[in-house]
Design a protein around this motif. Structure first.
Motif, PDB file in Angstrom:
ATOM      1  N   ARG A  77      -0.045   6.850  -7.959  1.00  0.00           N
ATOM      2  CA  ARG A  77      -0.174   8.259  -8.338  1.00  0.00           C
ATOM      3  C   ARG A  77      -0.016   8.436  -9.849  1.00  0.00           C
ATOM      4  NH1 ARG A  77       2.943   9.022  -3.561  1.00  0.00           N
ATOM      5  NH2 ARG A  77       4.851   9.364  -4.777  1.00  0.00           N
ATOM      6  N   ALA A  78       0.929   7.704 -10.434  1.00  0.00           N
ATOM      7  CA  ALA A  78       1.186   7.862 -11.860  1.00  0.00           C
ATOM      8  C   ALA A  78       0.102   7.229 -12.714  1.00  0.00           C
ATOM      9  CB  ALA A  78       2.547   7.255 -12.211  1.00  0.00           C
ATOM     10  N   HIS A  79      -0.502   6.132 -12.215  1.00  0.00           N
ATOM     11  CA  HIS A  79      -1.462   5.377 -13.021  1.00  0.00           C
ATOM     12  C   HIS A  79      -2.686   5.029 -12.173  1.00  0.00           C
ATOM     13  CE1 HIS A  79       1.574   5.144 -16.116  1.00  0.00           C
ATOM     14  NE2 HIS A  79       2.421   4.630 -15.259  1.00  0.00           N
ATOM     15  N   PRO A  80      -3.522   6.025 -11.879  1.00  0.00           N
ATOM     16  CA  PRO A  80      -4.671   5.781 -11.001  1.00  0.00           C
ATOM     17  C   PRO A  80      -5.699   4.821 -11.594  1.00  0.00           C
ATOM     18  CG  PRO A  80      -4.780   7.988 -11.974  1.00  0.00           C
ATOM     19  CD  PRO A  80      -3.417   7.439 -12.284  1.00  0.00           C
ATOM     20  N   ASP A  81      -5.659   4.577 -12.889  1.00  0.00           N
ATOM     21  CA  ASP A  81      -6.611   3.648 -13.498  1.00  0.00           C
ATOM     22  C   ASP A  81      -6.226   2.186 -13.279  1.00  0.00           C
ATOM     23  OD1 ASP A  81      -8.203   5.701 -14.457  1.00  0.00           O
ATOM     24  OD2 ASP A  81      -7.176   5.805 -16.384  1.00  0.00           O
ATOM     25  N   ALA A  82      -5.014   1.947 -12.814  1.00  0.00           N
ATOM     26  CA  ALA A  82      -4.587   0.567 -12.545  1.00  0.00           C
ATOM     27  C   ALA A  82      -4.999   0.156 -11.134  1.00  0.00           C
ATOM     28  CB  ALA A  82      -3.075   0.440 -12.691  1.00  0.00           C
ATOM     29  N   VAL A  83      -5.280  -1.129 -10.956  1.00  0.00           N
ATOM     30  CA  VAL A  83      -5.459  -1.696  -9.621  1.00  0.00           C
ATOM     31  C   VAL A  83      -4.071  -2.095  -9.128  1.00  0.00           C
ATOM     32  CG1 VAL A  83      -6.453  -3.574  -8.278  1.00  0.00           C
ATOM     33  CG2 VAL A  83      -7.768  -2.535 -10.149  1.00  0.00           C
ATOM     34  N   VAL A  84      -3.602  -1.464  -8.063  1.00  0.00           N
ATOM     35  CA  VAL A  84      -2.251  -1.700  -7.554  1.00  0.00           C
ATOM     36  C   VAL A  84      -2.332  -2.509  -6.265  1.00  0.00           C
ATOM     37  CG1 VAL A  84      -0.121  -0.647  -6.724  1.00  0.00           C
ATOM     38  CG2 VAL A  84      -1.386   0.421  -8.617  1.00  0.00           C
ATOM     39  N   ILE A  85      -1.635  -3.628  -6.250  1.00  0.00           N
ATOM     40  CA  ILE A  85      -1.584  -4.494  -5.079  1.00  0.00           C
ATOM     41  C   ILE A  85      -0.167  -4.464  -4.524  1.00  0.00           C
ATOM     42  CG2 ILE A  85      -1.895  -6.838  -4.209  1.00  0.00           C
ATOM     43  CD1 ILE A  85      -3.816  -7.343  -6.530  1.00  0.00           C
ATOM     44  N   ASN A  86      -0.033  -3.996  -3.293  1.00  0.00           N
ATOM     45  CA  ASN A  86       1.283  -3.868  -2.664  1.00  0.00           C
ATOM     46  C   ASN A  86       1.620  -5.160  -1.912  1.00  0.00           C
ATOM     47  OD1 ASN A  86       2.656  -1.909   0.083  1.00  0.00           O
ATOM     48  ND2 ASN A  86       3.692  -2.914  -1.599  1.00  0.00           N
ATOM     49  N   GLU A  87       2.032  -6.172  -2.690  1.00  0.00           N
ATOM     50  CA  GLU A  87       2.414  -7.469  -2.128  1.00  0.00           C
ATOM     51  C   GLU A  87       3.480  -8.104  -3.013  1.00  0.00           C
ATOM     52  OE1 GLU A  87      -0.440 -10.310  -0.371  1.00  0.00           O
ATOM     53  OE2 GLU A  87      -1.985  -9.031  -1.274  1.00  0.00           O
ATOM     54  N   ARG A  88       4.155  -9.094  -2.437  1.00  0.00           N
ATOM     55  CA  ARG A  88       5.052  -9.907  -3.243  1.00  0.00           C
ATOM     56  C   ARG A  88       4.228 -10.826  -4.147  1.00  0.00           C
ATOM     57  NH1 ARG A  88       9.221 -13.440  -0.939  1.00  0.00           N
ATOM     58  NH2 ARG A  88       7.404 -14.497  -0.101  1.00  0.00           N
ATOM     59  N   ALA A  89       4.785 -11.124  -5.309  1.00  0.00           N
ATOM     60  CA  ALA A  89       4.099 -12.051  -6.213  1.00  0.00           C
ATOM     61  C   ALA A  89       3.909 -13.409  -5.546  1.00  0.00           C
ATOM     62  CB  ALA A  89       4.895 -12.204  -7.507  1.00  0.00           C
ATOM     63  N   GLU A  90       4.839 -13.789  -4.673  1.00  0.00           N
ATOM     64  CA  GLU A  90       4.737 -15.078  -3.985  1.00  0.00           C
ATOM     65  C   GLU A  90       3.567 -15.126  -2.998  1.00  0.00           C
ATOM     66  OE1 GLU A  90       8.953 -14.551  -5.303  1.00  0.00           O
ATOM     67  OE2 GLU A  90       7.413 -13.289  -4.395  1.00  0.00           O
ATOM     68  N   ASP A  91       3.096 -13.960  -2.541  1.00  0.00           N
ATOM     69  CA  ASP A  91       2.069 -13.909  -1.501  1.00  0.00           C
ATOM     70  C   ASP A  91       0.692 -13.514  -2.020  1.00  0.00           C
ATOM     71  OD1 ASP A  91       4.060 -14.499   0.386  1.00  0.00           O
ATOM     72  OD2 ASP A  91       4.556 -12.373   0.628  1.00  0.00           O
ATOM     73  N   VAL A  92       0.625 -12.882  -3.161  1.00  0.00           N
ATOM     74  CA  VAL A  92      -0.632 -12.312  -3.633  1.00  0.00           C
ATOM     75  C   VAL A  92      -1.637 -13.407  -3.987  1.00  0.00           C
ATOM     76  CG1 VAL A  92       0.043 -12.198  -6.081  1.00  0.00           C
ATOM     77  CG2 VAL A  92      -1.611 -10.549  -5.155  1.00  0.00           C
ATOM     78  N   GLU A  93      -2.915 -13.139  -3.691  1.00  0.00           N
ATOM     79  CA  GLU A  93      -4.011 -14.032  -4.075  1.00  0.00           C
ATOM     80  C   GLU A  93      -4.587 -13.546  -5.400  1.00  0.00           C
ATOM     81  OE1 GLU A  93      -5.047 -16.810  -2.643  1.00  0.00           O
ATOM     82  OE2 GLU A  93      -3.582 -16.683  -1.013  1.00  0.00           O
ATOM     83  N   LEU A  94      -4.690 -14.444  -6.363  1.00  0.00           N
ATOM     84  CA  LEU A  94      -5.157 -14.082  -7.697  1.00  0.00           C
ATOM     85  C   LEU A  94      -6.378 -14.919  -8.056  1.00  0.00           C
ATOM     86  CD1 LEU A  94      -1.695 -14.032  -9.516  1.00  0.00           C
ATOM     87  CD2 LEU A  94      -2.997 -12.045  -8.714  1.00  0.00           C
ATOM     88  N   PRO A  95      -7.326 -14.328  -8.778  1.00  0.00           N
ATOM     89  CA  PRO A  95      -8.521 -15.084  -9.158  1.00  0.00           C
ATOM     90  C   PRO A  95      -8.209 -16.109 -10.249  1.00  0.00           C
ATOM     91  CG  PRO A  95      -8.559 -12.912 -10.163  1.00  0.00           C
ATOM     92  CD  PRO A  95      -7.385 -12.920  -9.232  1.00  0.00           C
ATOM     93  N   ASP A  96      -8.854 -17.249 -10.178  1.00  0.00           N
ATOM     94  CA  ASP A  96      -8.692 -18.254 -11.232  1.00  0.00           C
ATOM     95  C   ASP A  96      -9.236 -17.709 -12.553  1.00  0.00           C
ATOM     96  OD1 ASP A  96      -7.686 -19.894  -9.302  1.00  0.00           O
ATOM     97  OD2 ASP A  96      -9.391 -21.271  -9.237  1.00  0.00           O
TER      98      ASP A  96
END
Length: 250
Positions: A77-96
């Motif tokens: 809500r505060a930063h709609p321009d950001a892509v927000v991923i609701n996950e733990r850093a240990e679980d999130v999939e990130l692009p190379d």
């Protein structure tokens, strides 16, 4: 170890209760050349956006990872321009090679480095930067009547206030961040700053600390009232800037 989801329980006040990072930190990052418009930033453990907001304001494209559902909702809500991923850093999939910079702002001590550091290394471009910083609430070099009262509250617990590394021990953290040889340290810097707080602000801020109870926060607020209604808090913010090590050198 305190519950890392403690902050989720305080999601409604977290963004307002926590002071922003000092302008000197952002000025220094601009000077390093890491906040150039159009760069892709990964904000790990973003909370309600204390780092996300300034990164967006600087013109960066921000992906924010936050495990708390309520915190993530407020972040969206505060930063709609950001892509927000609701996950733990240990679980999130990130692009190379998907990001030019990765940031862990007052979140590194909640992260399993054995899992997350390799992820960040893969997610950064070869000339990327990993920026780790943290606000330390209470400058150890500055003693005030209010800080003496805070020390008394902590002492009354009869136990160590926090299990884990000393938040002021940047050398130990730097060693942990480079132990895997995935990163090398470029810069270690400390910024000193202060802020004036009233009793309500102190109560809300101290309530968000993972090792403080509501009763202890109320005692801190009472100390502010007894000391005249406001106090000047002296804080530090340390920064560690790291470069990913090329795979061929590891």
């Amino acid at each position: 170890m305190a519950d890392p989801m403690h902050f989720e329980a305080h999601a409604e006040i977290y963004g307002e209760a926590r002071p922003p990072y000092p302008p000197a930190l952002w000025d220094y990052l601009h000077g390093l050349g890491v906040l150039e418009r159009g760069r892709r930033a990964l904000d790990i453990g973003a909370g309600t956006g204390q780092a996300t907001g300034p990164l967006l304001a600087a013109g960066l494209d921000v992906t924010a990872v936050e495990p708390g559902p309520r915190l993530a909702a407020r972040l969206r809500r505060a930063h709609p321009d950001a892509v927000v991923i609701n996950e733990r850093a240990e679980d999130v999939e990130l692009p190379d090679s998907g990001f030019d910079i990765a940031i862990a702002a007052t979140s590194i001590h909640w992260i399993d480095l054995d899992i997350v550091l390799p992820k960040i290394h893969r997610a950064l471009t070869p000339d990327g930067k990993f920026l780790v910083w943290r606000n330390v609430f209470g400058d150890p070099e500055t003693r005030t009547p209010f800080r003496e009262r805070v020390a008394r509250i902590v002492q009354d617990r009869g136990a160590s206030p926090r299990v884990g590394p000393d938040p002021d021990d940047v050398a130990a953290l730097s060693e942990e961040l480079t132990r895997s040889s995935l990163f090398s340290v470029d810069v270690v810097r400390t910024f000193r700053w202060n802020i004036e707080l009233n009793d309500r602000q102190v109560f809300r801020l101290f309530s968000t600390f993972s090792d403080w109870t509501s009763e202890e926060a109320d005692r801190a607020a009472a100390a502010v009232r007894e000391l005249g209604g406001t106090v000047v808090e002296h804080y530090t913010t340390w920064l560690v800037a790291l470069t990913p090590t090329p795979a061929t050198t590891r």
